[in-house]
Design an enzyme around this catalytic site. Structure first.
Site, mmCIF file in Angstrom:
data_model
loop_
_atom_site.group_PDB
_atom_site.id
_atom_site.type_symbol
_atom_site.label_atom_id
_atom_site.label_comp_id
_atom_site.label_asym_id
_atom_site.label_seq_id
_atom_site.Cartn_x
_atom_site.Cartn_y
_atom_site.Cartn_z
ATOM 1 N N ASN A 1 38.529 36.455 37.243
ATOM 2 C CA ASN A 1 39.484 36.144 38.304
ATOM 3 C C ASN A 1 39.970 34.698 38.270
ATOM 4 O O ASN A 1 41.015 34.381 38.841
ATOM 5 C CB ASN A 1 38.866 36.433 39.675
ATOM 6 C CG ASN A 1 37.535 35.728 39.870
ATOM 7 O OD1 ASN A 1 36.617 35.907 39.081
ATOM 8 N ND2 ASN A 1 37.422 34.940 40.921
ATOM 9 N N GLN B 1 40.614 42.365 39.330
ATOM 10 C CA GLN B 1 41.778 41.654 38.789
ATOM 11 C C GLN B 1 42.543 42.483 37.765
ATOM 12 O O GLN B 1 43.739 42.260 37.555
ATOM 13 C CB GLN B 1 41.335 40.336 38.138
ATOM 14 C CG GLN B 1 40.869 39.286 39.120
ATOM 15 C CD GLN B 1 41.972 38.778 40.032
ATOM 16 O OE1 GLN B 1 43.136 38.748 39.676
ATOM 17 N NE2 GLN B 1 41.596 38.378 41.233
ATOM 18 N N THR C 1 35.338 56.215 59.745
ATOM 19 C CA THR C 1 36.633 56.898 59.766
ATOM 20 C C THR C 1 37.545 56.336 58.682
ATOM 21 O O THR C 1 37.670 55.122 58.539
ATOM 22 C CB THR C 1 37.295 56.736 61.149
ATOM 23 O OG1 THR C 1 36.432 57.290 62.152
ATOM 24 C CG2 THR C 1 38.649 57.432 61.197
ATOM 25 N N CYS D 1 37.959 32.924 47.245
ATOM 26 C CA CYS D 1 36.740 33.120 48.030
ATOM 27 C C CYS D 1 35.887 31.861 48.097
ATOM 28 O O CYS D 1 34.975 31.768 48.905
ATOM 29 C CB CYS D 1 35.917 34.262 47.428
ATOM 30 S SG CYS D 1 36.838 35.809 47.306
#
Length: 407
Positions: free
Chosen positions: A165, A193, A251, A339
């Site tokens: 990445n 990526q 869900t 990140c």
């Protein structure tokens, strides 16, 4: 180009945002948004409900699963939706090591993985599992001989990312898959990526598990998937209801799933043209930067890299200052993974390929999209040249270097 025309074009460019951080996230395509919208309002039913109104949503989820499976040459039923790539990585590693602990307790990965993998490995080590972190060469490529030598009788899993990445380098995934299969070891790849950027075939490449995320290929955020080859006995990471064939509770994010499926459909249809366009522009960017900005190096393999990725290190400057000054010119870039953008430490990837701290700190990642123009790249390069020169003029290290060069 006359000076007046050039000045006018530069002024025009300064008034717009030039987005060159597509490895961090991408713009959701209008066609994807259009496909998602009805599932927020008109078709809002829970796909796990039994009445007819909800059945259309279950069908939409099934269609998206088929679109993604087709892109990987995988059965649709082997695709399990998650909240993103990080969840998929966590699930693959934790569930595989737990499920096959009777066979062994050893996992092999690399030193340049995304932190979703590395931090999961740290967690597993605290649980008593053993992890081998493979070295990479100066281009960020795994040594296959070291990989083979690291396999033990107790090795359960190999996890190697498809494409890095930060520096964009592609790993020899087909060869790694063959080695894993030969030794009876599971193989997982973080393809966050690569998926949608490159053709991937989980059968031909002997991939047992694969992680991907929607927002990296012009899809929505908050949706990803884990491909789990049929026959693997992985347990749930998220416990609760019986969704995703009782393997991932919660869900279903129907709008996100529909958008992801549409984004994959568009990515596959336009992949060849996009790869060609981005590769040409990437190579143009790399060639000009290396030729026109001295004391600069390209990080990652020169050609065996993602079509849209260029990562540079500029000596004698700090990457943070470079990013701030680019931002002032309307240019969005990064120094590495989004990140870890708040960290002051140099990239673990750049340190792993052998860069010293002082050079690793001066890194810049530019990642293109199919909307990136040559005009935008030219403007960015001109700004880069001026900014790097200004920052170096303020650097005592650069001043000392110049003095030594003159002696």
């Amino acid at each position: 180009m006359t000076d007046c025309y050039k000045e006018r074009k530069e002024n025009e460019m300064e008034k717009k945002i030039i987005y060159l951080d597509n490895a961090a996230t991408t713009k959701t395509k209008p066609e994807v948004v259009e496909a998602m919208l009805p599932y927020f309002t008109e078709k809002f039913g829970n796909p796990s409900s039994v009445y007819g109104f909800a059945a259309q949503n279950k069908e939409a989820v099934t269609e998206a699963r088929e679109q993604i499976g087709k892109a990987l040459n995988a059965p649709a039923q082997d695709i399990y939706f998650t909240a993103g790539g990080s969840e998929a990585d966590n699930w693959a590693l934790k569930a595989a090591m737990e499920a096959y602990k009777d066979k062994g307790n050893h996992l092999i990965t690399t030193k340049i993985e995304h932190h979703a993998i590395l931090h999961t490995c740290e967690y597993l080590e605290k649980q008593g599992f053993e992890v081998t972190y493979l070295d990479v060469d100066e281009n960020g490529v795994v040594d296959l001989n070291q990989l083979k030598a690291s396999i033990r009788p107790t090795t359960v899993l190999i996890s190697v990312m498809y494409a890095n990445n930060e520096i964009g380098t592609l790993q020899p995934i087909r060869e790694i898959g063959a080695i894993a299969k030969e030794h009876g070891v599971l193989f997982h790849t973080d393809a966050v990526q690569a998926f949608g950027q490159l053709p991937i075939d989980v059968v031909a490449e002997n991939i047992d598990m694969l992680s991907a995320s929607g927002h990296k290929l012009n899809g929505p955020k908050g949706i990803g998937f884990l491909y789990i080859r049929k026959g693997l006995k992985l347990r749930s990471l998220i416990h609760g209801g019986g969704q995703e064939r009782k393997r991932r509770a919660g869900t279903e994010n129907v709008p996100g799933i529909v958008g992801f499926g549409k984004a994959v459909e568009l990515a596959v249809a336009g992949m060849d043209a996009k790869m060609k366009q981005e590769t040409e522009l990437r190579d143009y960017l790399i060639t000009r930067v290396l030729a026109e900005i001295p004391y600069t190096r390209l990080n990652g393999h020169r050609t065996n890299r993602l079509p849209n990725n260029a990562n540079f290190s500029f000596q004698f400057i700090e990457g943070e200052s470079l990013l701030i000054m680019l931002d002032m010119k309307g240019i969005c870039a990064s120094s590495g993974s989004a990140c870890t953008s708040g960290s002051l430490d140099p990239s673990h990837v750049l340190l792993a390929i052998g860069l010293p701290h002082e050079i690793a700190h001066g890194s810049l990642r530019l990642t293109l999209s199919e909307e990136t123009t040559k005009e935008e790249i030219d403007f960015t390069i001109e700004q880069l040249k001026a900014i790097v020169a200004n920052l170096r003029n303020m650097s005592p290290l650069y001043e000392d270097f110049v003095k030594k060069q003159k002696k």
